[in-house]
Write an enzyme that holds these catalytic residues in place. Structure first.
Site, PDB file in Angstrom:
ATOM      1  N   GLY A  37       0.815  -1.215   0.000  1.00 35.82           N
ATOM      2  CA  GLY A  37       0.000   0.000   0.000  1.00 35.82           C
ATOM      3  C   GLY A  37       0.847   1.264   0.000  1.00 35.82           C
ATOM      4  O   GLY A  37       0.517   2.243  -0.677  1.00 35.82           O
ATOM      5  N   THR A  38       1.931   1.250   0.745  1.00 35.14           N
ATOM      6  CA  THR A  38       2.777   2.446   0.838  1.00 35.14           C
ATOM      7  C   THR A  38       3.335   2.807  -0.538  1.00 35.14           C
ATOM      8  O   THR A  38       3.297   3.971  -0.944  1.00 35.14           O
ATOM      9  CB  THR A  38       3.925   2.198   1.831  1.00 35.14           C
ATOM     10  OG1 THR A  38       3.357   1.900   3.112  1.00 35.14           O
ATOM     11  CG2 THR A  38       4.839   3.404   1.952  1.00 35.14           C
ATOM     12  N   ASN A  63      -8.039   3.966   8.529  1.00 34.88           N
ATOM     13  CA  ASN A  63      -7.505   2.778   9.182  1.00 34.88           C
ATOM     14  C   ASN A  63      -7.616   2.822  10.705  1.00 34.88           C
ATOM     15  O   ASN A  63      -7.634   1.789  11.358  1.00 34.88           O
ATOM     16  CB  ASN A  63      -6.037   2.567   8.782  1.00 34.88           C
ATOM     17  CG  ASN A  63      -5.225   3.825   8.874  1.00 34.88           C
ATOM     18  OD1 ASN A  63      -5.515   4.823   8.210  1.00 34.88           O
ATOM     19  ND2 ASN A  63      -4.206   3.811   9.697  1.00 34.88           N
ATOM     20  N   ALA A 118      -2.051  -6.432  -0.059  1.00 32.08           N
ATOM     21  CA  ALA A 118      -2.483  -7.826   0.127  1.00 32.08           C
ATOM     22  C   ALA A 118      -2.562  -8.248   1.597  1.00 32.08           C
ATOM     23  O   ALA A 118      -3.428  -9.035   1.976  1.00 32.08           O
ATOM     24  CB  ALA A 118      -1.533  -8.758  -0.621  1.00 32.08           C
ATOM     25  N   THR A 135      12.061  -7.346 -10.998  1.00 34.10           N
ATOM     26  CA  THR A 135      11.500  -8.691 -11.173  1.00 34.10           C
ATOM     27  C   THR A 135      10.301  -8.850 -10.246  1.00 34.10           C
ATOM     28  O   THR A 135      10.372  -8.515  -9.064  1.00 34.10           O
ATOM     29  CB  THR A 135      12.571  -9.753 -10.852  1.00 34.10           C
ATOM     30  OG1 THR A 135      13.683  -9.499 -11.703  1.00 34.10           O
ATOM     31  CG2 THR A 135      12.047 -11.156 -11.063  1.00 34.10           C
ATOM     32  N   CYS A 159       1.634   1.972  12.878  1.00 34.64           N
ATOM     33  CA  CYS A 159       2.819   2.758  12.524  1.00 34.64           C
ATOM     34  C   CYS A 159       3.162   3.764  13.613  1.00 34.64           C
ATOM     35  O   CYS A 159       4.297   4.160  13.766  1.00 34.64           O
ATOM     36  CB  CYS A 159       2.571   3.519  11.237  1.00 34.64           C
ATOM     37  SG  CYS A 159       1.887   2.491   9.964  1.00 34.64           S
TER      38      CYS A 159
HETATM   39  N1  PLP Z   1      -2.831   2.904   3.737  1.00 36.01           N
HETATM   40  C1  PLP Z   1      -3.601   2.505   4.752  1.00 36.01           C
HETATM   41  C2  PLP Z   1      -4.957   3.100   4.942  1.00 36.01           C
HETATM   42  C3  PLP Z   1      -3.128   1.543   5.651  1.00 36.01           C
HETATM   43  O1  PLP Z   1      -3.894   1.150   6.675  1.00 36.01           O
HETATM   44  C4  PLP Z   1      -1.827   1.000   5.452  1.00 36.01           C
HETATM   45  C5  PLP Z   1      -1.259   0.034   6.418  1.00 36.01           C
HETATM   46  O2  PLP Z   1      -1.380   0.177   7.620  1.00 36.01           O
HETATM   47  C6  PLP Z   1      -1.079   1.442   4.348  1.00 36.01           C
HETATM   48  C7  PLP Z   1      -1.609   2.394   3.514  1.00 36.01           C
HETATM   49  C8  PLP Z   1       0.271   0.882   4.068  1.00 36.01           C
HETATM   50  O3  PLP Z   1       0.186  -0.386   3.456  1.00 36.01           O
HETATM   51  P1  PLP Z   1       1.453  -1.363   3.431  1.00 36.01           P
HETATM   52  O4  PLP Z   1       1.666  -1.841   4.829  1.00 36.01           O
HETATM   53  O5  PLP Z   1       1.053  -2.468   2.488  1.00 36.01           O
HETATM   54  O6  PLP Z   1       2.602  -0.586   2.893  1.00 36.01           O
END
Ligand code: PLP
Length: 388
Positions: free
Chosen positions: A71-72, A151, A200, A237, A325
């Site tokens: 996600g990041t 989140n 995922a 890759t 986080c």
């Molecule tokens: N965006 C949201 C809303 C999230 O809750 C998170 C993870 O806590 C992320 C982005 C980051 O995702 P990832 O851990 O796959 O980098």
């Protein structure tokens, strides 16, 4: 002692079916998808199948899906990719003040590089007002980014309304759907988004893999330069076992989503009701109805969130305060401050996020244990003594 895991928003356990699907791609079918011989092509075929599946989950076309490391990266790619590709057109970005750090910190980075960012406020429930979005648009605005659901407190944002505004103004619209994809219906056309992030490990897949949906025709620069993978939009890759696991997780989500959302909503409401009845000086954070089926976030006065988390852990219960986080930092959650909580209330917050293996019995256990923990902590709380 039985462990009760109630932090599914931080991460989910990888589903055993997902692990099973991934295993062959570490050994037998380990080929590089760019290789011409058969085991490379097998891997390439497997990735393509997942691309189709992920696209189907969100109502997109397979060529609009780019696999990322999570996600990041998807958030970084969307924001930096659009900003730099459209800098001649404008330098203004609109986002909300409750985004995940992956969006907020990327915006701060862009601000240090001559872009300007408007951070929209939210109401007491954490909702962005679409009219605020409309008012914030200038002739320099190139991108709007508002998360699908938060989140920390689970509030679901009016993305379709914001999407209509963005489309009407001809501005790219990104949404972070990391907490919603695979849990509630997500359709890029209904939401009118141009870019959408997925991860995922929030839907029973492995960590370190995700995707960015990029609507055909969206102008953005590649995130990583190198090989020609992902139609030259993201070199490196491919993480074949991870992507295969992601695909299996999406398949399971498609089969189970509506039933699971209903089950979790029931358990969520049991937990909220039970906590509000059993503990005084407690408040629910986030919207009472427009919230994720699995999210319970409360602020308990006169108690530290960290103390509750540690005491719950002693009872075998995993919960969190704020987002994972920020759980190692002493800063109050920017999300809870944005809905108007004081620093004390924000520090006294507790998040339970339910999932596939949460039972009614688990909820009963929390309702039995937490009031005792709160009573014990309050009995020795300097916060309570100073209040009296
Ligand atoms: N965006 C949201 C809303 C999230 O809750 C998170 C993870 O806590 C992320 C982005 C980051 O995702 P990832 O851990 O796959 O980098």
């Amino acid at each position: 002692m039985k462990r009760i895991y109630l932090d599914y928003a931080a991460t989910t356990p990888t589903h055993p079916e997902v692990v099973k699907a991934m295993l062959p791609y570490f050994t037998g079918s380990f080929g590089n998808p760019s290789s011409l011989y058969s085991c490379g092509q097998e891997a390439k075929g497997a990735i393509q199948e997942v691309r189709v599946r992920v696209a189907e989950l969100i109502g997109a076309r397979d060529e609009e899906i780019v696999f990322t490391s999570g996600g990041t990266e998807a958030d970084n790619f969307a924001l930096k990719g659009v900003a730099y590709a459209n800098e001649k057109k404008g330098d203004h970005i609109i986002t909300s003040s409750i985004e995940h750090h992956a969006v907020i910190e990327t915006c701060k980075f862009l601000e240090r590089r001559r872009f300007s960012v408007t951070y929209l406020p939210v109401d007491e429930y954490g909702l962005v007002d679409p009219d605020d979005v409309r008012r914030a648009i200038t002739n320099k605005t190139i991108l709007i980014s508002v998360m699908h659901a938060n989140n920390e407190m689970g509030t679901i944002e009016p993305i379709a309304e914001i999407g209509r505004i963005a489309k009407g103004a001809g501005i790219y619209f990104h949404t972070d759907a990391v907490q919603t994809a695979g849990h509630i219906p997500v359709d890029v056309n209904e939401l009118e988004v141009d870019l959408l992030s997925i991860s995922a490990h929030k839907l029973y897949g492995p960590k370190g893999v995700g995707a960015l949906y990029i609507r055909k025709g969206t102008k953005l620069i590649p995130f990583m330069h190198g090989g020609e993978q992902e139609r030259r939009r993201r070199a490196s890759t491919e993480n074949v076992p991870g992507i295969v696991g992601f695909g299996r997780a999406v398949e399971l989500a498609q089969q189970e989503m509506s039933e699971e959302a209903e089950r979790l909503t029931y358990l969520r409401d049991q937990l909220i009701k039970g906590l509000l009845e059993r503990i005084d000086h407690i408040r629910l954070n986030g919207h009472p109805q427009k919230r994720l089926p699995n999210n319970v976030n409360v602020s308990v006065d006169y108690v530290e969130g960290e103390s509750m988390v540690l005491n719950l852990d002693l009872e075998g219960i995993c919960a969190s305060t704020g987002s994972a986080c920020s759980s190692s930092s002493l800063e109050a959650s920017h999300v809870l401050l944005a809905i108007g909580l004081s620093h004390e209330q924000a520090h006294g917050s507790l998040r339970f996020t339910l999932g596939k293996w949460t039972s009614e019995e688990d909820i009963g256990r929390v309702l039995e244990v937490l009031p005792q923990i709160v009573a014990k902590l309050r009995a020795m709380s300097p916060l309570l003594k100073s209040h009296r």
